[in-house]
Motif scaffolding. Structure first.
Motif, mmCIF file in Angstrom:
data_model
loop_
_atom_site.group_PDB
_atom_site.id
_atom_site.type_symbol
_atom_site.label_atom_id
_atom_site.label_comp_id
_atom_site.label_asym_id
_atom_site.label_seq_id
_atom_site.Cartn_x
_atom_site.Cartn_y
_atom_site.Cartn_z
ATOM 1 N N THR A 403 0.995 -1.235 0.049
ATOM 2 C CA THR A 403 -0.204 0.224 -0.163
ATOM 3 C C THR A 403 0.866 1.124 0.191
ATOM 4 O O THR A 403 1.877 1.649 0.424
ATOM 5 C CB THR A 403 -0.944 0.016 1.604
ATOM 6 N N GLU A 404 0.640 2.115 -0.493
ATOM 7 C CA GLU A 404 0.905 3.235 -0.259
ATOM 8 C C GLU A 404 0.959 4.876 0.100
ATOM 9 O O GLU A 404 0.896 5.682 -0.220
ATOM 10 C CB GLU A 404 0.713 3.729 -1.767
ATOM 11 N N ARG A 426 3.438 0.558 -11.680
ATOM 12 C CA ARG A 426 1.958 1.532 -11.274
ATOM 13 C C ARG A 426 1.757 0.897 -9.949
ATOM 14 O O ARG A 426 2.005 0.171 -9.383
ATOM 15 C CB ARG A 426 0.831 1.478 -12.887
ATOM 16 N N ALA A 427 1.068 2.037 -9.228
ATOM 17 C CA ALA A 427 0.909 1.564 -7.631
ATOM 18 C C ALA A 427 0.041 2.488 -7.722
ATOM 19 O O ALA A 427 -0.590 3.357 -7.358
ATOM 20 C CB ALA A 427 1.876 2.108 -6.661
ATOM 21 N N PHE A 428 -0.988 1.326 -7.739
ATOM 22 C CA PHE A 428 -2.351 1.670 -8.084
ATOM 23 C C PHE A 428 -2.717 2.759 -6.648
ATOM 24 O O PHE A 428 -3.473 3.966 -6.514
ATOM 25 C CB PHE A 428 -3.342 1.115 -8.151
ATOM 26 N N SER A 429 -2.944 2.234 -5.258
ATOM 27 C CA SER A 429 -3.110 3.052 -4.480
ATOM 28 C C SER A 429 -2.447 3.758 -3.563
ATOM 29 O O SER A 429 -3.017 4.979 -3.414
ATOM 30 C CB SER A 429 -2.818 1.824 -3.327
ATOM 31 N N GLY A 430 -1.337 4.516 -4.958
ATOM 32 C CA GLY A 430 -0.724 5.564 -4.442
ATOM 33 C C GLY A 430 -1.447 6.970 -5.805
ATOM 34 O O GLY A 430 -1.778 8.163 -5.457
ATOM 35 N N GLU A 431 -2.330 6.618 -6.630
ATOM 36 C CA GLU A 431 -3.195 6.851 -7.848
ATOM 37 C C GLU A 431 -3.963 7.063 -6.915
ATOM 38 O O GLU A 431 -4.991 8.075 -6.611
ATOM 39 C CB GLU A 431 -3.122 6.292 -8.832
ATOM 40 N N PHE A 432 -4.872 6.233 -6.459
ATOM 41 C CA PHE A 432 -5.936 6.386 -4.934
ATOM 42 C C PHE A 432 -5.295 7.300 -4.201
ATOM 43 O O PHE A 432 -6.757 8.860 -4.318
ATOM 44 C CB PHE A 432 -6.588 4.943 -4.852
ATOM 45 N N TYR A 433 -5.089 7.079 -3.302
ATOM 46 C CA TYR A 433 -4.513 8.203 -2.551
ATOM 47 C C TYR A 433 -4.075 9.474 -3.204
ATOM 48 O O TYR A 433 -4.343 10.815 -2.161
ATOM 49 C CB TYR A 433 -3.732 7.497 -1.093
ATOM 50 N N SER A 434 -3.172 9.822 -3.861
ATOM 51 C CA SER A 434 -3.421 10.909 -4.554
ATOM 52 C C SER A 434 -3.709 11.711 -5.645
ATOM 53 O O SER A 434 -3.587 12.727 -5.669
ATOM 54 C CB SER A 434 -1.902 10.818 -4.760
ATOM 55 N N ASN A 435 -5.266 11.349 -5.225
ATOM 56 C CA ASN A 435 -6.476 11.498 -6.570
ATOM 57 C C ASN A 435 -5.708 11.848 -8.025
ATOM 58 O O ASN A 435 -6.146 12.954 -8.411
ATOM 59 C CB ASN A 435 -6.807 12.692 -5.503
#
Length: 499
Positions: A403-404, A426-435
């Motif tokens: 998780t990021e 890619r780190a999808f949780s990074g994309e999610f938490y960074s909007n």
């Protein structure tokens, strides 16, 4: 109906005391509470949950409710959108967060439990219904998947609705037409959650149950006209719209995801990841492992074959075989599959739990050892799940490094709108938490160009790539430390051209 009344009469012989009933109800409520706590406290986990919750976030952001997007402008053809709709709607109602993305998935799990409770109550009584729903909720894979952002739980609701509705339709004397139409509603839910796989998982147990009992005449009780119309009206509009909006979807989804993924080991045609090649037949081991802790109870039944056979026969109306075939359906389907995941066993859990409860209650009816073993198992299971929830609250990164959350939080603390570049995958949780402000690259020129732009940038890098990335970036970044799986490299506050 004679057979149905026989089942109800048999259920009358099983009774829980008030203390046992309160204990089971308290256990169920604590299991629900533990899973709710994990919704809040457990970070979004890569790759699967991170990918699906980010796809839902993009759906909400872009307002495109027809085509889920793997990346901005890149359609996601891998799965239908029901779970994406649920997550996106949850975030619209409750905000873009892990709670918003998960809560309506959790609602489908609660609805599945309610369906099972209502079905068992109708046919075998309220005490067995309560015991069954507790067994479902405590099963390892069901507890884990019940609020996990993925396709599985929405499909399980669909297959469970279909199986419950079919049985009620062909055995009930009232509301038969309603239950018959609900069978097709369940198929529609499955088609929108997972696709034809859900229909096959429903069709396998129904076909063999009708075949083995020579019950083909029961098909005449189904409302085929209105049922098929309901199925088409609920599913066809999205499938047609998806193909018209992004031509090629149907070919990839039907041929690629449902044929080539099934028969080609390590299927290379996956546009969004990779095939999950496993030894054929491994699905049976997954079933035993993820049905814990009730696997031991199921195996214990085999030690009393005579009583077991009598108990199964005593359920009446072929219900024992119905539940067994339902529980075995994923194993039957995926035994020859070239690519599988452990979550493929999830549709079997409601039936397996109900079957084990019904058989145990008959084989060891009134048995003190069974009551003590069940109570001890539930207490131990509940302790594990509550401990997991506590660990998620006090030390979420110890549960999973995938998780990021911590890395993005650190970057935002340094500068709220700072872009994050992930080196490599890619780190999808990074994309999610960074909007959506996190991107990925494997191009050294892109990294080298960060110093020349007008923004303050951060770079996330795995330990094995740290030396390589630092050599590219030189002194233009500082190492803020490791957060989860990656190091965070950040330009100074006055870094970047023009600052």
């Amino acid at each position: 109906m004679g057979e149905q009344q026989a089942r109800l009469n048999a259920a009358e012989t099983f009774r829980l005391g008030a203390t046992a009933r309160r204990f089971l109800l308290a256990t169920l409520l604590l299991l629900i509470a533990a899973r709710l706590m994990l919704i809040f406290w457990l970070p979004v986990i890569d790759p699967t949950e991170g990918r699906y919750i980010e796809i839902a976030r993009k759906m909400l952001e872009t307002g495109d409710w027809i085509t889920p997007q793997f990346d901005y402008g890149v359609p996601f053809w891998g799965k239908p959108p029901l779970h994406t709709w649920l997550s996106a709607l949850g975030m619209k109602l409750f905000g873009v967060s892990q709670f918003g993305g998960r809560i309506l998935i959790f609602a489908t799990a609660l609805a599945t439990g309610w369906l099972c409770h209502d079905w068992v109550r109708r046919h075998w009584g309220r005490d067995l219904a309560l015991l069954s729903v507790v067994a479902i909720a405590a099963a390892l894979v069901f507890f884990g998947a019940s609020a996990f952002v993925a396709t599985d739980m929405a499909m399980v609701f669909g297959t469970t609705l279909s199986m419950v509705a079919f049985f009620n339709c062909v055995t009930a004397t009232e509301n038969r037409r309603i239950w018959g139409n609900l069978l097709f509603v369940g198929l529609a839910v499955g088609m929108l959650a997972k696709g034809p796989t859900a229909v096959v998982l429903t069709g396998i147990p129904l076909f063999f149950w009708l075949l083995l009992g020579n019950r083909w005449a029961l098909l005449l009780r189904l409302p085929w006209g209105t049922g098929l119309a309901v199925l088409v009206l609920l599913t066809a509009p999205w499938y047609v719209a998806a193909e018209l909006k992004t031509p090629g979807f149907l070919r990839y989804f039907i041929i690629g995801e449902h044929y080539e993924r099934f028969v080609v080991p390590g299927w290379e045609g996956d546009l969004y990841g990779r095939g999950h090649a496993r030894p054929k037949g491994l699905i049976w081991a997954y079933g035993l492992a993820f049905f814990l802790p009730w696997t031991f109870f199921g195996l214990a039944l085999l030690a009393k074959p005579v009583r077991l056979f009598a108990a199964a026969k005593g359920l009446g109306g072929g219900a024992g075989m119905y539940l067994l075939l339902w529980a075995l359906s994923p194993m039957i389907l995926f035994t020859p599959a070239a690519n599988i995941l452990p979550s493929y066993v999830l549709p079997s859990i409601p039936a397996a739990a109900i079957l084990v409860v019904l058989l145990c209650s008959a084989v060891w009816q009134g048995g003190r050892i069974l009551r003590l073993a069940t109570a001890a198992t539930l207490v131990a299971t509940l302790a594990v799940y509550l401990g997991l929830a506590g660990l998620a609250y006090f030390a979420p990164m110890r549960i999973s490094a995938n998780t990021e959350l911590a890395l993005v939080a650190k970057a935002r603390a340094l500068e709220p709108q700072m872009p994050i570049i992930y080196w490599g995958a890619r780190a999808f949780s990074g994309e999610f938490y960074s909007n959506g402000r996190a991107q990925s690259t494997s191009d050294a020129a892109v990294l080298a160009g960060l110093a020349a732009n007008t923004t303050r940038d951060a770079v996330a890098v795995l330990p094995e790539d740290l030396a390589q990335v630092q050599a590219i970036l030189g002194d233009s970044v500082s190492n803020e430390g490791q957060f989860g799986a990656r190091f965070l490299l950040v330009e100074p506050a006055n870094g970047g051209a023009g600052q």
